[in-house]
Scaffold this motif. Structure first.
Motif, short mmCIF file in Angstrom:
data_model
loop_
_atom_site.label_atom_id
_atom_site.label_comp_id
_atom_site.label_asym_id
_atom_site.label_seq_id
_atom_site.Cartn_x
_atom_site.Cartn_y
_atom_site.Cartn_z
N GLY A 128 -8.04 0.07 7.75
CA GLY A 128 -6.85 0.72 8.27
C GLY A 128 -5.63 0.47 7.41
O GLY A 128 -5.69 -0.18 6.36
N LEU A 129 -4.51 0.99 7.86
CA LEU A 129 -3.25 0.93 7.11
C LEU A 129 -2.24 0.07 7.87
O LEU A 129 -1.97 0.32 9.05
N VAL A 130 -1.71 -0.94 7.20
CA VAL A 130 -0.67 -1.81 7.76
C VAL A 130 0.56 -1.68 6.88
O VAL A 130 0.49 -1.89 5.66
N LEU A 131 1.71 -1.33 7.46
CA LEU A 131 2.94 -1.13 6.71
C LEU A 131 3.96 -2.19 7.07
O LEU A 131 4.18 -2.46 8.25
N VAL A 132 4.59 -2.76 6.04
CA VAL A 132 5.70 -3.69 6.23
C VAL A 132 6.93 -3.00 5.69
O VAL A 132 6.98 -2.64 4.51
N THR A 133 7.93 -2.79 6.54
CA THR A 133 9.08 -1.97 6.15
C THR A 133 10.38 -2.77 6.29
O THR A 133 10.43 -3.81 6.93
N GLY A 134 11.42 -2.22 5.70
CA GLY A 134 12.73 -2.86 5.77
C GLY A 134 13.53 -2.55 4.52
O GLY A 134 13.03 -1.97 3.56
N ASP A 135 14.79 -2.94 4.56
CA ASP A 135 15.66 -2.73 3.41
C ASP A 135 15.23 -3.60 2.24
O ASP A 135 14.47 -4.56 2.40
N THR A 136 15.76 -3.30 1.06
CA THR A 136 15.55 -4.16 -0.09
C THR A 136 16.05 -5.57 0.22
O THR A 136 17.14 -5.73 0.77
N GLY A 137 15.23 -6.57 -0.09
CA GLY A 137 15.64 -7.95 0.15
C GLY A 137 15.39 -8.42 1.57
O GLY A 137 15.91 -9.46 1.97
N SER A 138 14.57 -7.69 2.33
CA SER A 138 14.32 -8.08 3.72
C SER A 138 13.10 -8.98 3.88
O SER A 138 12.72 -9.32 5.00
N GLY A 139 12.46 -9.34 2.78
CA GLY A 139 11.33 -10.26 2.84
C GLY A 139 9.97 -9.60 2.95
O GLY A 139 8.97 -10.26 3.26
N ALA A 221 -7.65 5.95 1.38
CA ALA A 221 -8.32 4.65 1.21
C ALA A 221 -8.53 3.97 2.55
O ALA A 221 -9.59 3.40 2.82
N ALA A 222 -7.52 4.06 3.42
CA ALA A 222 -7.66 3.47 4.76
C ALA A 222 -8.71 4.21 5.58
O ALA A 222 -9.46 3.60 6.34
N GLU A 223 -8.77 5.54 5.41
CA GLU A 223 -9.75 6.35 6.13
C GLU A 223 -11.18 6.02 5.72
O GLU A 223 -12.10 6.12 6.52
N THR A 224 -11.35 5.63 4.46
CA THR A 224 -12.71 5.41 3.93
C THR A 224 -13.17 3.97 4.07
O THR A 224 -14.11 3.55 3.40
N GLY A 225 -12.49 3.19 4.92
CA GLY A 225 -13.01 1.88 5.26
C GLY A 225 -12.35 0.70 4.59
O GLY A 225 -12.82 -0.44 4.74
N HIS A 226 -11.26 0.91 3.86
CA HIS A 226 -10.54 -0.19 3.23
C HIS A 226 -9.38 -0.64 4.11
O HIS A 226 -8.85 0.15 4.89
N LEU A 227 -8.98 -1.89 3.95
CA LEU A 227 -7.72 -2.36 4.54
C LEU A 227 -6.64 -2.19 3.49
O LEU A 227 -6.73 -2.75 2.40
N VAL A 228 -5.63 -1.38 3.80
CA VAL A 228 -4.55 -1.07 2.86
C VAL A 228 -3.24 -1.61 3.42
O VAL A 228 -2.87 -1.32 4.55
#
Length: 355
Positions: A128-139, A221-228
Motif C-alpha cells: 500500500g501507499l503511506v504518505l507523510v506530508t507537511g511544509d518544508t522543514g516539518s520533519g 507500485a502500491a497496487e502491485t503489492g509493494h509498500l510505498v
C-alpha cells in the motif's frame, strides 16, 4: 570535489548553536536558523569571491556546469566524521547564495520522535501507499527514515530509496537497502521508480511525489503489492487526496479516486513546534487511516468529510492536528501562542485550551 576550509569553519561553529539551517549570502555575515529562529553568526561578512570559492570547493565539474546553465543546484555535502548537509546553491542579485540544511547521520528510533504509536503500526503494513506530508522543514524525512530503520531491524526484505539528495544513510541490517540519489544515480524520480519496479523491491521510498508520472508510478507500485512511502507538501489529509486527484486530467479523476481508495493506507501530516520545556522541536501530527469509511469518501469525492471521520475515530489511532497540538500544550511542551498560531481552527482551539 574537495573540502572548503572556510565553509567547514562556518558549519562547525553553526553546529555549536544547534543550527538546523545555515544561510550564506554574499555581502552578509553567515546566518543560522536554530529552533525556528534566524540569527547572524559572529563571523566576518562573506564577499562575492568567498561565495564563488566555497561553491567551487564543494562541487565537481558536472555540478558546476549545471549551476552555470540553470543558476540553481541541489546537492549534498559532507564533512567526514562530522555532518552531512542538503545544499541549494543559487544566484541572488548576481551573486552566489547557499541554503544548507543539516542532516542527522544517525537515524533516530521512532520511539524518540514523540510520534503517535500508530506510526509504528504502519511499519508492519505488507503493501500500500503511506504518505507523510507537511511544509518544508516539518520533519517528514526524519519520520520516514525512522520508519525505514524500524523495518530494517525487523524484516528480511529489499528496500530501495529514491531521494533528492540522499539524507540519512542506512546500513543494511536484516534488510538489503539501496539508496539512489537524483542526479547522481537517476535522472528523475519517475525514471528511478520505473526501474526500481524491475529490481525486486519489497519496500520503496520515493522522496517526493512531485509530478503526475511519479505519482502514477507510485500508486501502481502500491497496487502491485509493494509498500510505498512518499511525501507531499500538503498540510492535511483532505488536501493530500485532492492534490493527488488534481494532478490528473478531469476525465481520469474518477479512475484515480478508485485506485487511490484501494491503495492508500494512511496520511501522516506534520507540523513542527519549538519546545518551551527544553531545547528542541516537537511534532504535532494529524493521522488519517484508510478505513472502509475513508475509502468510500475518497472514491465518492466527499473529501470534505475526512476531518469529521478523523475526529470520531480516535479510538483506532486517528487524530486531528488540533487535538495533537492541544495535547502538546497540556503536556507543557509548547506555548499557547504557537499552538493557536498553527492550529487548523484557531478559535476552536483557543476555547479548548481555555477550558
Amino acid at each position: 570535489m574537495v573540502e572548503s576550509a572556510l565553509l567547514n569553519d562556518i558549519l562547525r561553529k553553526a553546529n555549536e548553536s544547534d543550527a538546523s539551517d545555515v544561510h550564506l549570502v554574499a555581502n552578509h555575515a553567515p546566518m543560522v536558523r536554530s529552533h525556528t529562529i534566524m540569527q547572524p553568526m559572529e563571523m566576518p561578512v562573506l564577499t562575492g569571491e568567498d561565495m564563488w570559492r566555497i561553491l567551487a570547493g564543494i562541487t565537481n565539474e558536472h555540478q558546476r556546469r549545471h549551476f552555470e546553465q540553470h543558476l540553481d543546484l541541489d546537492f549534498s555535502y559532507e564533512i567526514p566524521g562530522f555532518k552531512r548537509y542538503r545544499v541549494n546553491a543559487h544566484m541572488q542579485r548576481g551573486l552566489v547564495g547557499m541554503a544548507m540544511r543539516a542532516i542527522r547521520t544517525k537515524v533516530p528510533p521512532l520511539a524518540a520522535l514523540n510520534l503517535p504509536e500508530v506510526i509504528t503500526r504502519l511499519t508492519y503494513l505488507p503493501r500500500g501507499l503511506v504518505l507523510v506530508t507537511g511544509d518544508t522543514g516539518s520533519g517528514k524525512s526524519t519520520t520516514l527514515a525512522a520508519m525505514i530503520q524500524a523495518m530494517n531491524e525487523r524484516y528480511k526484505k529489499h528496500i530501495i530509496t529514491l531521494e533528492d539528495p540522499v539524507e540519512y544513510t542506512f546500513s543494511s541490517q536484516k534488510c538489503l537497502i539501496e539508496q539512489r540519489e537524483l542526479g547522481a544515480d537517476m535522472p528523475t524520480f519517475a525514471s528511478g521508480l520505473k526501474h526500481a519496479l524491475r529490481q525486486d523491491p519489497d519496500i520503496i521510498l520515493v522522496g517526493e511525489m512531485r509530478d503526475l508520472e511519479t505519482t502514477a508510478l507510485a500508486i501502481t507500485a502500491a497496487e502491485t503489492g509493494h509498500l510505498v512511502l512518499s511525501t507531499l507538501h500538503t498540510v492535511n489529509a483532505s488536501q493530500t487526496v485532492e492534490r493527488i486527484v488534481d494532478m490528473y486530467p478531469a476525465n481520469q479523476q474518477n479512475q484515480i479516486r478508485a485506485m487511490l481508495a484501494n491503495t492508500l493506507q494512511a496520511v501522516i501530516s506534520q507540523t513542527l513546534f519549538r519546545r518551551v520545556d527544553k531545547a528542541g522541536m516537537v511534532p504535532a501530527i494529524e493521522v488519517m487511516l484508510c478505513t472502509p469509511a475513508v475509502r468510500n469518501i475518497i472514491r465518492e469525492a466527499r473529501t470534505y468529510e475526512i476531518p469529521n471521520v478523523i475526529e470520531t475515530s480516535r479510538s483506532i489511532g486517528m487524530t486531528t492536528l488540533d487535538n495533537s497540538i492541544a495535547e502538546l500544550y497540556f503536556n507543557g511542551m509548547i506555548s499557547r501562542e504557537d499552538a493557536i498560531a498553527q492550529a487548523a481552527f484557531p478559535d476552536k482551539l483557543d476555547r479548548t485550551l481555555a477550558a
